[in-house]
Every structure is written in structure tokens, then in C-alpha cells.
Design an enzyme around this catalytic site. Sequence first.
Site, PDB file in Angstrom:
ATOM      1  N   LYS A  74     -54.619 -86.953  44.700  1.00  0.00           N
ATOM      2  CA  LYS A  74     -55.834 -87.592  45.524  1.00  0.00           C
ATOM      3  C   LYS A  74     -56.886 -88.226  44.779  1.00  0.00           C
ATOM      4  O   LYS A  74     -57.348 -89.229  45.373  1.00  0.00           O
ATOM      5  CB  LYS A  74     -56.348 -86.589  46.417  1.00  0.00           C
ATOM      6  CG  LYS A  74     -55.280 -86.185  47.739  1.00  0.00           C
ATOM      7  CD  LYS A  74     -56.268 -85.152  48.629  1.00  0.00           C
ATOM      8  CE  LYS A  74     -55.754 -85.389  49.891  1.00  0.00           C
ATOM      9  NZ  LYS A  74     -56.645 -84.483  50.752  1.00  0.00           N
ATOM     10  N   ASP A 111     -59.492 -88.204  55.805  1.00  0.00           N
ATOM     11  CA  ASP A 111     -59.736 -86.492  56.271  1.00  0.00           C
ATOM     12  C   ASP A 111     -61.228 -86.591  57.127  1.00  0.00           C
ATOM     13  O   ASP A 111     -61.145 -85.703  58.150  1.00  0.00           O
ATOM     14  CB  ASP A 111     -59.752 -85.755  55.070  1.00  0.00           C
ATOM     15  CG  ASP A 111     -58.352 -85.281  54.382  1.00  0.00           C
ATOM     16  OD1 ASP A 111     -57.670 -85.194  55.217  1.00  0.00           O
ATOM     17  OD2 ASP A 111     -58.436 -85.004  53.130  1.00  0.00           O
TER      18      ASP A 111
HETATM   19  P1  NAP Z   1     -60.251 -76.626  47.046  1.00  0.00           P
HETATM   20  O1  NAP Z   1     -60.866 -77.883  46.516  1.00  0.00           O
HETATM   21  O2  NAP Z   1     -59.588 -75.826  46.327  1.00  0.00           O
HETATM   22  O3  NAP Z   1     -61.448 -75.459  47.462  1.00  0.00           O
HETATM   23  C1  NAP Z   1     -61.163 -74.294  47.698  1.00  0.00           C
HETATM   24  C2  NAP Z   1     -62.642 -73.771  48.313  1.00  0.00           C
HETATM   25  O4  NAP Z   1     -62.404 -72.406  48.830  1.00  0.00           O
HETATM   26  C3  NAP Z   1     -63.721 -73.629  47.467  1.00  0.00           C
HETATM   27  O5  NAP Z   1     -65.149 -73.815  48.050  1.00  0.00           O
HETATM   28  C4  NAP Z   1     -63.627 -72.239  46.929  1.00  0.00           C
HETATM   29  O6  NAP Z   1     -64.847 -71.566  46.399  1.00  0.00           O
HETATM   30  C5  NAP Z   1     -63.276 -71.453  48.171  1.00  0.00           C
HETATM   31  N1  NAP Z   1     -62.680 -70.325  47.923  1.00  0.00           N
HETATM   32  C6  NAP Z   1     -61.348 -69.880  47.387  1.00  0.00           C
HETATM   33  N2  NAP Z   1     -61.213 -68.757  47.226  1.00  0.00           N
HETATM   34  C7  NAP Z   1     -62.303 -68.093  47.814  1.00  0.00           C
HETATM   35  C8  NAP Z   1     -62.793 -66.457  47.769  1.00  0.00           C
HETATM   36  N3  NAP Z   1     -62.088 -65.754  47.468  1.00  0.00           N
HETATM   37  N4  NAP Z   1     -64.178 -66.246  47.972  1.00  0.00           N
HETATM   38  C9  NAP Z   1     -64.678 -67.471  48.541  1.00  0.00           C
HETATM   39  N5  NAP Z   1     -64.404 -68.755  48.424  1.00  0.00           N
HETATM   40  C10 NAP Z   1     -63.260 -68.924  48.228  1.00  0.00           C
HETATM   41  O7  NAP Z   1     -59.517 -76.637  48.284  1.00  0.00           O
HETATM   42  P2  NAP Z   1     -59.717 -77.656  49.525  1.00  0.00           P
HETATM   43  O8  NAP Z   1     -58.795 -78.809  49.313  1.00  0.00           O
HETATM   44  O9  NAP Z   1     -61.135 -78.121  49.640  1.00  0.00           O
HETATM   45  O10 NAP Z   1     -59.215 -76.916  50.712  1.00  0.00           O
HETATM   46  C11 NAP Z   1     -59.756 -75.790  51.269  1.00  0.00           C
HETATM   47  C12 NAP Z   1     -58.801 -75.343  52.748  1.00  0.00           C
HETATM   48  O11 NAP Z   1     -59.013 -76.453  53.530  1.00  0.00           O
HETATM   49  C13 NAP Z   1     -57.537 -74.981  52.386  1.00  0.00           C
HETATM   50  O12 NAP Z   1     -57.156 -73.921  53.213  1.00  0.00           O
HETATM   51  C14 NAP Z   1     -56.653 -76.210  53.077  1.00  0.00           C
HETATM   52  O13 NAP Z   1     -55.514 -76.133  53.299  1.00  0.00           O
HETATM   53  C15 NAP Z   1     -57.739 -76.523  54.059  1.00  0.00           C
HETATM   54  N6  NAP Z   1     -57.438 -78.137  54.494  1.00  0.00           N
HETATM   55  C16 NAP Z   1     -57.212 -78.432  55.861  1.00  0.00           C
HETATM   56  C17 NAP Z   1     -57.260 -79.810  56.327  1.00  0.00           C
HETATM   57  C18 NAP Z   1     -57.028 -80.069  57.654  1.00  0.00           C
HETATM   58  O14 NAP Z   1     -56.392 -81.078  57.725  1.00  0.00           O
HETATM   59  N7  NAP Z   1     -56.741 -78.934  58.664  1.00  0.00           N
HETATM   60  C19 NAP Z   1     -57.638 -80.778  55.214  1.00  0.00           C
HETATM   61  C20 NAP Z   1     -57.911 -80.483  53.996  1.00  0.00           C
HETATM   62  C21 NAP Z   1     -57.911 -79.051  53.685  1.00  0.00           C
HETATM   63  P3  NAP Z   1     -65.036 -71.719  44.706  1.00  0.00           P
HETATM   64  O15 NAP Z   1     -65.682 -73.045  44.614  1.00  0.00           O
HETATM   65  O16 NAP Z   1     -66.166 -70.610  44.650  1.00  0.00           O
HETATM   66  O17 NAP Z   1     -63.676 -71.459  43.988  1.00  0.00           O
END
Ligand code: NAP
Length: 281
Positions: A74, A111
Site C-alpha cells: 500500500k 478506506d
Molecule cells: P496496523 O497498521 O498493524 O495497526 C495495528 C493497530 O493495532 C496499532 O494501533 C496497534 O498498536 C494496535 N494493536 C495491536 N495489538 C495490540 C495490543 N495487543 N494491544 C493494543 N493495541 C494493539 O493495522 P491496520 O492496517 O491499522 O489494521 C487494524 C485493524 O483494522 C485490523 O484488524 C484490520 O483487519 C482492520 N481493518 C479493517 C478494514 C475494514 O475495511 N473493515 C480496513 C482496514 C483495516 P501499537 O501501535 O501499539 O502496536
Amino acid sequence: MSAGKPLPRIPLAGVIGHPVVHSKSPVLFRHWLTAYDLPGHYIHLDIAPADLRDVIRTMPRMGFVGANVTIPHKQQVMDLADQVSDRAIRIGAANTLTFGADGAIHADNTDGYGFLENLRQSAPGWEPAQGMAIVLGAGGAARAVLASLLDAGVPHIMLSNRTSDRAHDLARDFGDRIEVVDWDTIPALLDRGRLVVNTTSLGMSGKSPLTMPLDRLHDGQLVTDLVYVPLRTRLLEEAAARGCATVDGLGMLLHQAVPGFQRWFGTRPAVTAATRKAILA
Ligand code: NAP
């Protein structure tokens, strides 16, 4: 064969990732192509990062009109595109490529659009300008959510992330309507948001559960989770039990695909109960 007008090409599109076999996008696009009786094909494209440049430069010549882009490409596609939309620049990532007739590559990020459209469709009384939002998480998805909420006029956002430096980075990028709050204080603040959004992966199947107390949630709030596996997360279940309106994350996934489908296949698809059913099947 008689000489004459060349036959039109069947438009091709796909989702580029590595790995990508888990992506539901082909199911969604094929559902819409069938529903609207349109010619076209949409496939998984598992492309290693080292091959990405050559592949996307070749795709237009192969008949591809566009592509969705997922992890890990991305950010890299932003450097490879000829034009990048303002919102993709703001978010720092692109998820939708459109190939011009001359082969030029346009990169966009839908998004944030999908996030807002999902809320507008599923919670019709809610308007972003109505009140403060609480956003949990500071990863890639949070950037899209923040950009869309700020553009839509949300007056104030409380942003919180386990790693607070990442939240401060976002506040620096997105401006003074964002207030970073400590992760540990969130349970006590949850009653303050007109909107509460989980953009972390907490609660997603195979990831850590979201364990924080949720007893401050109350009726009149709108709570949404970007996690859509499972569809009904603990956050949504507990919020609903406390009288909040709740919206699951599947709708965002569906709505973010609408602009690409319209650009590539010429028809604006609707997100309906049948669309959800097709994906869930
Ligand atoms: P990412 O960039 O990897 O970010 C992950 C986030 O989750 C960070 O804020 C991270 O915090 C936090 N996190 C992970 N493990 C944690 C824990 N044990 N305790 C507290 N915080 C934790 O991922 P992303 O792309 O933003 O995606 C995040 C979620 O959104 C995923 O589940 C993804 O499937 C979902 N999503 C859904 C859509 C949709 O269309 N519905 C679109 C995009 C994403 P830290 O910074 O502290 O690691």
C-alpha cells in the site's frame, strides 16, 4: 475473420498483495459483475515486492483497467504511480489503482470513504459534526479513519494507542483537532465520544482480545469496530447491550470497493444485504 472494428476488450481487474489468497475482494467484485450483468474478470494477484514495479507497468497492456492493493504494497505503490490523489497522500497509502488508456497509473485511497459511507448507511441519524470521536489505534487504518472524520467536520478527536508515540505522530500529521490520550485512561473516557471507533486489531480472530472495561458506554453513542472477523466483536456486543448503536466493519470493506468498481466497470454498485450475504457465504 472479416476486418472491421476491433472487438472491445473484456476489462480485467484484481487485488495485488503478498500473500493475497485470503482476500475476499474477488468474491465481492464477481458478485457485482454478475448482479449488474457486466463483462469483466477480477482475480487474486500474488506479487512479490521486488516484482511490483514491472507488474503494474505491464498490467495496462494486458487489459487491466485497475487493481486494489493490499498488504504489503500500500505504501510502495504511491512511489510507482504517475498521479496520487490528495487523500492517498494524506493517508500515506493507496489501495486503489486505476490505469488510464495511455497506461498512466492513478493511485487513490478509498478506506476513509468506505469507513464514512458505512456509518452513513448503517447509522442514518449520525453526522460527524455532531460531537467528539474517540479513536483507538494509530496504525494504517487509523490514518484513513482520522482523515475522513476530520474532512467530514468532526469537531474533536481523542486518539489513543498502546504505543503512544505513534498516536503523537498522527496528531502531528493531522492537526490540532486531535488530542492524544493515554491508553490506560480510555476505559474512564469512553462515555465522552458521540462516536467510538476501534481501529486496532484487538478482538480480531487470531489476535489479542480487547479486554478493557467497557462499562462507561451508554445509549446515544455510536460504536464501530473495523475488525470484521468475527462480525460481532466483544466491543460491539457490549456496546449494544449498553444501548449504543453499533456498526460492524464488514460494511467498510464493501464500501471502500465501490469507487474502484465504478471507475473500472462503469457502474456504481450498491452495498446491500445481498452484497453482505455474498461475502459472508
Ligand atoms: P496496523 O497498521 O498493524 O495497526 C495495528 C493497530 O493495532 C496499532 O494501533 C496497534 O498498536 C494496535 N494493536 C495491536 N495489538 C495490540 C495490543 N495487543 N494491544 C493494543 N493495541 C494493539 O493495522 P491496520 O492496517 O491499522 O489494521 C487494524 C485493524 O483494522 C485490523 O484488524 C484490520 O483487519 C482492520 N481493518 C479493517 C478494514 C475494514 O475495511 N473493515 C480496513 C482496514 C483495516 P501499537 O501501535 O501499539 O502496536
